[in-house]
Design an enzyme around this catalytic site. Sequence first.
Site, mmCIF file in Angstrom:
data_model
loop_
_atom_site.group_PDB
_atom_site.id
_atom_site.type_symbol
_atom_site.label_atom_id
_atom_site.label_comp_id
_atom_site.label_asym_id
_atom_site.label_seq_id
_atom_site.Cartn_x
_atom_site.Cartn_y
_atom_site.Cartn_z
ATOM 1 C CB SER A 43 -0.875 -0.010 1.263
ATOM 2 O OG SER A 43 -0.169 0.640 2.401
ATOM 3 C CB VAL A 44 -0.324 4.791 -0.598
ATOM 4 C CG1 VAL A 44 -1.314 4.926 0.556
ATOM 5 C CG2 VAL A 44 0.101 6.230 -0.912
ATOM 6 C CE LYS A 45 -0.837 5.755 5.811
ATOM 7 N NZ LYS A 45 -1.474 7.177 5.827
ATOM 8 C CG ASP A 46 4.982 -0.035 2.104
ATOM 9 O OD1 ASP A 46 4.120 -0.327 3.187
ATOM 10 O OD2 ASP A 46 5.421 -0.935 1.307
ATOM 11 N NE ARG A 47 4.569 6.077 -3.008
ATOM 12 C CZ ARG A 47 5.388 6.517 -3.949
ATOM 13 N NH1 ARG A 47 6.452 7.335 -3.557
ATOM 14 N NH2 ARG A 47 5.088 5.993 -4.943
#
Length: 300
Positions: A43-47
């Site tokens: 998901s985007v939340k890795d960033r």
Amino acid sequence: MNSSSLIDAIGNTPLLRLTGVTRDLPRHVEMYVKAEWFNPGGSVKDRPVRQIILDAERDRRLGPDRTILDSSSGNAGIAYAMIGAARGYRVHLVVPGNVSEERKHILRAYGAEVEYSDPLEGSDGAILVARRLAEHGGDRYFYADQYNNLSNPRAHYETTAPEIFAQTEGRVTHVVAGLGTSGTIVGAGRRLRELVPSVQIMAVEPAGALHGIEGLKHMASAIVPGIYDPSVHQRKIPVRTETAYAVARRLAREEGLLVGQSSGAAVAGALEVAAELNEGVIVVVCPDGGDRYLSTALWR
Ligand code: PMP
């Protein structure tokens, strides 16, 4: 040898052109999705979580003796659990009890300690439990606090936005993304305005307080994140849960893209915007994949 570390594999996700659900749009309106489920944690939340952890290590707010603590509706939790495991930290998460079974299994697989908050209180209930733990935990915890941590929008300012700019060769005219912590909209939106002053930033949110779009917040009825800056978006587009699910299903069948409900919501919002244009290059941020929701109403 040509190897790198797990956190270096975060970001640089593909930009994919939609050709099926966009069939009826004017010929000069192009729509692309930023395929954030290609990140290693899915998901985007890795960033933002990578940024939060690296920034905290740098200023010594986080060290080997501390447990990473946060609340999450799921994807940030998975990113904390994954990066925490890779860097040797204990991770304690407060997660609403009604997140999908797949998410619960993944968190357990990475070895995170998970505490479930009242499902009826949603992500705000989880925030309140995490705050209480942080207040009483002394030095035990590093409270990452993704809703108030400036490293969250900074990650999108420094990675998501420049990638969108480069991948569209500076042609992007509209960016559409959902509002959760608001890190994506605030960070990526701010940077893209600097790079392309005429760009339109569109924020998608659930149409009502009670909704089934995991990852998104209805700002008028929720705890407003400290990082939220409503001046970054030019427009807010309300999307109903049924519409988000219907578009997510179309993306699977007409595009071969298995995405989650918040991606369905974001593309639904983008289709509304696109219908009013004669030309444009629209980029939609799709936060996660649909395989995380196979047991939920999305695919029933
Ligand atoms: N969709 C999903 C599935 C998410 O997990 C999140 C993160 N909460 C979002 C959308 C919203 O992203 P942001 O927190 O950057 O606003």
